[in-house]
Each structure stands twice: as structure tokens, then as C-alpha cells.
Write an enzyme that holds these catalytic residues in place. Sequence first.
Site, PDB file in Angstrom:
ATOM      1  CB  ALA A 115      -0.963   0.006   1.185  1.00  0.00           C
ATOM      2  N   GLY A 119      -1.370   5.908  -2.459  1.00  0.00           N
ATOM      3  CA  GLY A 119      -2.196   6.450  -3.548  1.00  0.00           C
ATOM      4  C   GLY A 119      -3.469   5.634  -3.756  1.00  0.00           C
ATOM      5  CE  LYS A 120      -2.496   1.655  -8.342  1.00  0.00           C
ATOM      6  NZ  LYS A 120      -1.091   2.081  -8.131  1.00  0.00           N
ATOM      7  CD  GLU A 138       5.251  -0.890   1.838  1.00  0.00           C
ATOM      8  OE1 GLU A 138       4.461  -0.813   0.885  1.00  0.00           O
ATOM      9  OE2 GLU A 138       6.367  -1.458   1.752  1.00  0.00           O
ATOM     10  CB  CYS A 235       3.756   0.986 -12.267  1.00  0.00           C
ATOM     11  SG  CYS A 235       5.093   0.713 -11.125  1.00  0.00           S
TER      12      CYS A 235
HETATM   13  N1  SAM Z   1      -0.067   0.829  -3.941  1.00  0.00           N
HETATM   14  C1  SAM Z   1       0.913   1.857  -3.683  1.00  0.00           C
HETATM   15  C2  SAM Z   1       0.324   3.204  -4.045  1.00  0.00           C
HETATM   16  O1  SAM Z   1      -0.585   3.260  -4.858  1.00  0.00           O
HETATM   17  O2  SAM Z   1       0.757   4.211  -3.474  1.00  0.00           O
HETATM   18  C3  SAM Z   1       2.178   1.570  -4.423  1.00  0.00           C
HETATM   19  C4  SAM Z   1       2.736   0.206  -4.108  1.00  0.00           C
HETATM   20  S1  SAM Z   1       4.269  -0.163  -4.869  1.00  0.00           S
HETATM   21  C5  SAM Z   1       3.851  -0.446  -6.486  1.00  0.00           C
HETATM   22  C6  SAM Z   1       4.616  -1.729  -4.279  1.00  0.00           C
HETATM   23  C7  SAM Z   1       4.872  -1.821  -2.786  1.00  0.00           C
HETATM   24  O3  SAM Z   1       5.109  -3.195  -2.480  1.00  0.00           O
HETATM   25  C8  SAM Z   1       6.061  -1.051  -2.298  1.00  0.00           C
HETATM   26  O4  SAM Z   1       5.689  -0.143  -1.308  1.00  0.00           O
HETATM   27  C9  SAM Z   1       7.001  -2.118  -1.739  1.00  0.00           C
HETATM   28  O5  SAM Z   1       7.672  -1.717  -0.580  1.00  0.00           O
HETATM   29  C10 SAM Z   1       6.059  -3.264  -1.451  1.00  0.00           C
HETATM   30  N2  SAM Z   1       6.723  -4.585  -1.471  1.00  0.00           N
HETATM   31  C11 SAM Z   1       7.994  -4.875  -1.832  1.00  0.00           C
HETATM   32  N3  SAM Z   1       8.235  -6.179  -1.692  1.00  0.00           N
HETATM   33  C12 SAM Z   1       7.106  -6.750  -1.250  1.00  0.00           C
HETATM   34  C13 SAM Z   1       6.724  -8.085  -0.904  1.00  0.00           C
HETATM   35  N4  SAM Z   1       7.582  -9.091  -1.017  1.00  0.00           N
HETATM   36  N5  SAM Z   1       5.476  -8.297  -0.453  1.00  0.00           N
HETATM   37  C14 SAM Z   1       4.606  -7.283  -0.353  1.00  0.00           C
HETATM   38  N6  SAM Z   1       4.900  -5.989  -0.675  1.00  0.00           N
HETATM   39  C15 SAM Z   1       6.128  -5.737  -1.102  1.00  0.00           C
END
Ligand code: SAM
Length: 477
Positions: A115, A119-120, A138, A235
Amino acid sequence: MSHATVLPEAFCQQMSQLLGAEEAQSLCACLEQPAPTSIRLNRHKYIPAKIVPSDLEQVPWCSWGYYIPERPTFTGDAAFHGGVYYVQEASSMLLYQIGQLLDSSAPLVALDLCAAPGGKSTLLLDLLPEGSLLVANEVVPQRAHILVENLQKWGNPMHITTSTLPERLGKLQGAFDLILVDAPCSGEGMFRKDLGARNQWQPSSPKVCAERQRTILADIWPALEDGGLLVYSTCTMNRQENEDIVAYLVDELEAEPIDLGEIGHGVWRSTLSDYPCYRMLPHRAKGEGLFMAVLRKGGECTIRGDRSKSKKGKDKQGRTSKDLPQEVKGWVDATKTKLLWEADQGRIVAYPEALAPMLELLREVKVSPMSYGIPAAEVKGKSVLPLAPLALSNLLAGHAFERVELPDDQLIPYLSREAITLPSSLSTGIKLICYGGIPLGFAKHLGNRTNNLYPTHWRIRHREQVERLQAEQEEYW
Ligand code: SAM
């Protein structure tokens, strides 16, 4: 914007194989153009007219989104600090389109698994049917703090923020009606906005990321109720992390893909898969690269509103402290929703009763929430002071505090948690500090001086810090 870092050659080849040479060329040329900036308005806050001039271009796939002509600085922008809008990349607002699957009279229990920065999650809080609750998780603790801050500023108390592994939340069998997995990915969709993403990318990135995505999805799958919805997004633009993952969900987890129909405005209903998948490509739609698919977990569809709130865990009462200072109860508007209270080490939290079963479930799997509901007050010696998240909450009681408009020259000192000067004629006591009608926090006026109660961890130290905060909002969209 000048792009000193060239697009990785292997990426361009990969796109050429995926989209054909001509379209890949258009895409890569577009990735050298400046990226648009966009904001999404908070559906539940007062929006000053100047934020949305009548000629502002709307994001066509999200009613609350607007392109802004140039990237402003956010340092002195009370609306930014007050959670009136979120700086969100336009393609990410495609999530709005899942609204067509939701029944507005059926509150849901939702999870945003990946999360931060929020944003989402903030979009989901505005999109889910009234009375729904959101667990925003997160895994990376350092990133979870900005998630807490952004959600507190957004003002909707129907959320719980956690920082734990997907496999731990996966133990909550069937606890969620809707799970969003906005997965960590190779970030090709950010190649226009973020040159660092180009440098980090390796030809092996899609494969490595796809393996991690499958693990995350398999870990969290048990937590989705039969008939519940999974929204999967990234993304990035390669097939392995997108259409191939949807095929994995269908083949291995027996998920049923859901068609959102043609959305228009350049949103591409991908033809790279037998299943309905949506792609945002910068040369087709005004936004960055993004992928989204919605799937339903097999079994009877229960996501319809007949779900009892207490079904997902024992409906335990909040541990209302006997010595909860009476005045605090009057600070929160309990006419909209029944509230429970928790007092722990001098910190007083008010939270909607509907959060109680989920808080209990989380305790059972040993997940301590970082934040939930409204952190409303703290007891300091003999005084009880309101906390800033209460000032920004939708449940702040309208007449609990006298509102004081900051003069122009006091905004930055207030947000910097420096000494501020309020008129000495003002009565003494706690004041709700506003700027341009937007609540920002509290101050305690003592007559000859004023104590600034803006949170230390929210304060702006200098301009760069606000830009960092804003960039963190934008970083992963
Ligand atoms: N949804 C968020 C937004 O809209 O603001 C953006 C999320 S970003 C694309 C992906 C997130 O997944 C990051 O914050 C990252 O730290 C987290 N992440 C990284 N490795 C992960 C894992 N193994 N399991 C779950 N989340 C993870």
C-alpha cells in the site's frame, strides 16, 4: 525535462516483440516526452475553488482526478498538507473503474496489500461502499510511516494500517471481500517520470519480479473470501509480470477473470491475453505505464451486501479506558458512526465499531496495527491535548474547537512546528488551526504566546522535505 539516461536497449526490443515495431517506436518516443502531473481530490473534504479552476482537464477514467498544467511546489500549500488532494499519477486512477463492480449498499472488508505510500489506498477509501473498512499494509517498515501519515491526513477513520508479510495476512482465511495487490514490479511504466527506474532495470528484472509476484499472490490468496475480488496491478509493461500473472491466477489458483468492458479514452483492453486485462500505455492514454486486471475467487459470490459485520471475527468491544477524559468524547462526532475508544500509554484512539472484529483478527495472527481509526488525543501530565489526525478527520466534531485562520506569514512557521503568533485578543485554549478554511492541526493559545501542536514527524523542515513527501506520494503512484 532532459533525459540523460537512455532507455535500456533490451526493454525497447522487448516492447517491439510485444507490440510490434511501429507501436514500440511510438511508445519509446513518448517515454522521452515530459510526463503529465495530476492530482486526485478527496471526496470527503472541503475543496477550495482555486484548487479546481473550471478549465482544468479531468482525468477521463476517474471523476476525482485532474491534470494540472504545471508541477507546483507544495511547501506552502495548505491543501496538500490538509489531505484535500493526493498527487497521483493519472493511470493509477484506473482503479476507480472497479467501482462498477461494487454494490453501494454493501460495505466491504478490503485489503490493500502493497500500500505505501498510499495512492491506491486513499482512492479505495473514497471508492468502497459506505461503511467499508480498509486494511492498508506495507511490508517495508520505513515506507509504512508515510502510508500512516497519508491515510491519517485523508481523514477517513475506517482504516487500519499494518506492516507485515503477505504470508501472515494470508492466515486470515477468507477475511477479505476485496484484495488489491499493487505488486512490486520492474517499474517500466515509470521510465518517463523516474530516470532512476531506467538505471535499476535489468533484462532479468521481469523474470525476478514475476516470481516474487506469484509468491505474494499465493501467500495472500487464502485471505480472500470465496466470491471475493482480487485486483492485480503493476506499473510495468512486460508480459511476464502482467498477462502471464493473470494466466497463473486462472490456471493455478482457479480465479475467474472479470471484464470491465471497454473503458475508452485510450485505455487498452489488452489483446495480449485470452483474459480481460487493461493496459495504460503512455502513447495511447495520458498517463504512465500501468496494468490492471480484476479476478473473482471461485465459489459462491458473496460480495453483495448480505455480509454480517461480525462474521469475520469476534465482535469484541474496544477496551474503553475507565479514565478516558470525558472532554475527549465531545471532540469526535459519534452521530455518524458508533465509536469505540482505546487508551494506551496516554494515547487515546477513537475508532468505528466496525473495525473491532478486524483488529481482533489481526491480534490473533500477531499483527499489531501501526495506526487505526483516529489517534485523537494524548494525555500529558494534567492536560489532554488533541492530536493532529483528529483535526484532519472527517469525524472531528464541528464545534469542539474554535477555528483560527492563520495569517499568510504564519503558515510556514506553523507547518514547520515553529513558534507562531496569534492575536493576543484571542481567548486562551486549544484552537483548530486552519488556512484558507482547511484544518491543519491544533495549537494551544496561552494569551501572550502560543504552543504549536503540529506533529514533530509531520513538520516541514525545509522545502526539500516537502518535495520529498510529494515525491514519495508519486514514487509508486
Ligand atoms: N499501492 C501503492 C500506491 O498506490 O501508493 C504503491 C505500491 S508499490 C507499487 C509496491 C509496494 O510493495 C512497495 O511499497 C514495496 O515496498 C512493497 N513490497 C515490496 N516487496 C514486497 C513483498 N515481497 N510483499 C509485499 N509488498 C512488497
